[in-house]
Design an enzyme around this catalytic site. Sequence first.
Site, mmCIF file in Angstrom:
data_model
loop_
_atom_site.group_PDB
_atom_site.id
_atom_site.type_symbol
_atom_site.label_atom_id
_atom_site.label_comp_id
_atom_site.label_asym_id
_atom_site.label_seq_id
_atom_site.Cartn_x
_atom_site.Cartn_y
_atom_site.Cartn_z
ATOM 1 N N LEU A 193 0.868 -1.184 0.000
ATOM 2 C CA LEU A 193 0.000 0.000 0.000
ATOM 3 C C LEU A 193 0.898 1.224 0.000
ATOM 4 O O LEU A 193 1.627 1.479 0.963
ATOM 5 C CB LEU A 193 -0.904 -0.027 1.242
ATOM 6 C CG LEU A 193 -1.817 -1.261 1.345
ATOM 7 C CD1 LEU A 193 -2.522 -1.299 2.708
ATOM 8 C CD2 LEU A 193 -2.844 -1.289 0.218
ATOM 9 N N ASN A 194 0.874 1.967 -1.116
ATOM 10 C CA ASN A 194 1.829 3.055 -1.323
ATOM 11 C C ASN A 194 1.115 4.372 -1.637
ATOM 12 O O ASN A 194 1.577 5.165 -2.431
ATOM 13 C CB ASN A 194 2.780 2.663 -2.487
ATOM 14 C CG ASN A 194 3.890 3.680 -2.689
ATOM 15 O OD1 ASN A 194 4.535 4.110 -1.746
ATOM 16 N ND2 ASN A 194 4.101 4.088 -3.936
ATOM 17 N N GLY B 148 0.282 6.779 0.676
ATOM 18 C CA GLY B 148 0.454 7.824 1.691
ATOM 19 C C GLY B 148 1.611 8.766 1.419
ATOM 20 O O GLY B 148 2.636 8.393 0.854
ATOM 21 N N GLN C 49 -5.224 3.643 -6.747
ATOM 22 C CA GLN C 49 -6.502 3.507 -6.065
ATOM 23 C C GLN C 49 -7.415 4.638 -6.522
ATOM 24 O O GLN C 49 -6.985 5.577 -7.193
ATOM 25 C CB GLN C 49 -6.324 3.475 -4.545
ATOM 26 C CG GLN C 49 -5.874 4.744 -3.893
ATOM 27 C CD GLN C 49 -5.661 4.562 -2.380
ATOM 28 O OE1 GLN C 49 -4.549 4.650 -1.922
ATOM 29 N NE2 GLN C 49 -6.709 4.326 -1.632
ATOM 30 N N GLY D 233 -9.086 5.159 1.428
ATOM 31 C CA GLY D 233 -8.726 4.095 2.365
ATOM 32 C C GLY D 233 -8.301 2.831 1.632
ATOM 33 O O GLY D 233 -8.597 2.635 0.460
ATOM 34 N N HIS D 234 -7.600 1.927 2.351
ATOM 35 C CA HIS D 234 -7.045 0.762 1.656
ATOM 36 C C HIS D 234 -8.071 -0.311 1.310
ATOM 37 O O HIS D 234 -7.784 -1.230 0.541
ATOM 38 C CB HIS D 234 -5.858 0.160 2.423
ATOM 39 C CG HIS D 234 -6.014 0.111 3.910
ATOM 40 N ND1 HIS D 234 -7.080 -0.486 4.535
ATOM 41 C CD2 HIS D 234 -5.209 0.583 4.898
ATOM 42 C CE1 HIS D 234 -6.929 -0.385 5.850
ATOM 43 N NE2 HIS D 234 -5.809 0.275 6.097
ATOM 44 N N ILE E 135 3.469 -0.242 3.217
ATOM 45 C CA ILE E 135 4.886 -0.141 2.827
ATOM 46 C C ILE E 135 5.747 0.365 3.984
ATOM 47 O O ILE E 135 6.948 0.135 4.019
ATOM 48 C CB ILE E 135 5.069 0.722 1.564
ATOM 49 C CG1 ILE E 135 6.422 0.393 0.918
ATOM 50 C CG2 ILE E 135 4.901 2.216 1.865
ATOM 51 C CD1 ILE E 135 6.535 0.721 -0.543
ATOM 52 N N LYS F 17 5.720 5.204 11.727
ATOM 53 C CA LYS F 17 4.726 6.265 11.559
ATOM 54 C C LYS F 17 5.264 7.625 11.989
ATOM 55 O O LYS F 17 4.758 8.657 11.580
ATOM 56 C CB LYS F 17 3.472 5.954 12.404
ATOM 57 C CG LYS F 17 2.818 4.611 12.099
ATOM 58 C CD LYS F 17 2.156 4.593 10.749
ATOM 59 C CE LYS F 17 1.435 3.288 10.467
ATOM 60 N NZ LYS F 17 1.033 3.161 9.055
#
Length: 508
Positions: free
Chosen positions: A113-114, A116, A190, A222-223, A252, A396
Amino acid sequence: MALYVEGLSKGVANGGMAQFQEMMRQQLESSMHTELEKLLDTTTGAEREVSRKDFEGFKNLFHRFLQVKGPSIEWIKIQRPPEDSIQPYDKIAGRGLPDNVADCLNKLVVVKLNGGLGTSMGCKGPKSLISVRNENTFLDLTVQQIEHLNKTYNTDVPLVLMNSFNTDEDTKKILQKYTHHRVKIHTFNQSKYPRINKESLLPVSTNLSTNGQSAEGWYPPGHGDIYASFYNSGLLEQLIAQGKEYIFLSNIDNLGATVDLHILHHLVSQPNGKRCEFIMEVTDKTRADVKGGTLIQYEGKLRLLEIAQVPKAHVDEFKSVSKFKIFNTNNLWISLAAIKKLQEQKAMDLEVIVNPKTLDGGQNVVQLETAVGAAIKCFDNALGINVPRSRFLPVKTTSDLLLVMSNLYSLDAGSLTMSPRREFPTTPHVKLGSSFTKVQEYLTRFESIPDMLELDHLTVSGDVTLGKNVSLKGTVIIIANHGDRIDIPAGSMLENKIVSGNLRIMDH
């Protein structure tokens, strides 16, 4: 804080009121459809077609947002998952590995998931391009891990990046540097959904542009959007045609989420009728994880329960480490054929997450989102595996960054492993103050990363810098009062110390 929608009608007293609310809903949907058509008319060609597909998904989400009449979970119906539905990792690993590891790997696709940005850490552009260890970015480490697998086992595991409109352009530019690596890299985007005005429930944007002022009108939803976007991109079909059967999906920025051969073997070795279509890696909660989603049994199905779904009266119970002992790492193993089937049947039923935001100009908006793990209830023979904490190493904040840059971890072929010289397998608790929030400022405050092998807890607050070769052991608290500055001299060894504003050092 994201809130699961409780809908427009709560305990409607009479049919007349219900009828009125139904008319209101229909009116809102009709107005939304009109506005979306206007937005489509602001562009042409390929962009229009992509946006039209995106809007189909958005309209479905908006419809469900208006329809839902109460909490998606009734607390009284929640049950503990059956014993065999969450397997201990040791049991899975205890079966050993087959001779044909390569055959297993050739059925796998790694998806990251890339979508952000690095804004929360003061960086511009995709978060995946932040350097985290020895000048390696999140993306570098991911490519190194997969290349190592492909070289070691002579396999062809591809990497797929789910980008967002925020990260796509910058990511594609950087991918050129991996041309000669032994990893095939694919990307897809996405969806792009319109933010809606909290009062009117209509889009705030007047055109499809994501540049300048218009950028605030759009968001990646959102994912949970991965299922539809992956399917719509045509890439899912392409990978199935190449003989791929499963994806291993993770964030990721989770540096612990490497391909685990034992879990993969468990997946592909099940008899056909019992094929597991979805595995969620969970791990034991600590006090730092009380808000993480957990697995429950609900109406005969394994289901993900997020804190946003929990009625206020039960939030403390949800946070209890004794009742809900595990949480979702968002490391997921999912059958490609099952995703395809669920998408074709329009049977992917994910709870709507309502995420309120305030734009820079003060306007209150709402984002409708979904979570990827919530789909666990839609798949057959779904399973949780309770994995070691080392498989959950998210970065994070700069506090997390300090941990992964330190000598607590060693780096080998893109994978970080806890140093054998650390006596305790647990990670120290690190809390850096606001002066360290941005990566650039954080880097200027450490002449070199301290020795943290024997550290249990570190709190730093205020204007603090640390010289070269500082050692931190036990519990160390460094507080520079307002207007003060503390410089920890090179070569210092702080063990169970509190350092306060006037540089008094006290044993703790």
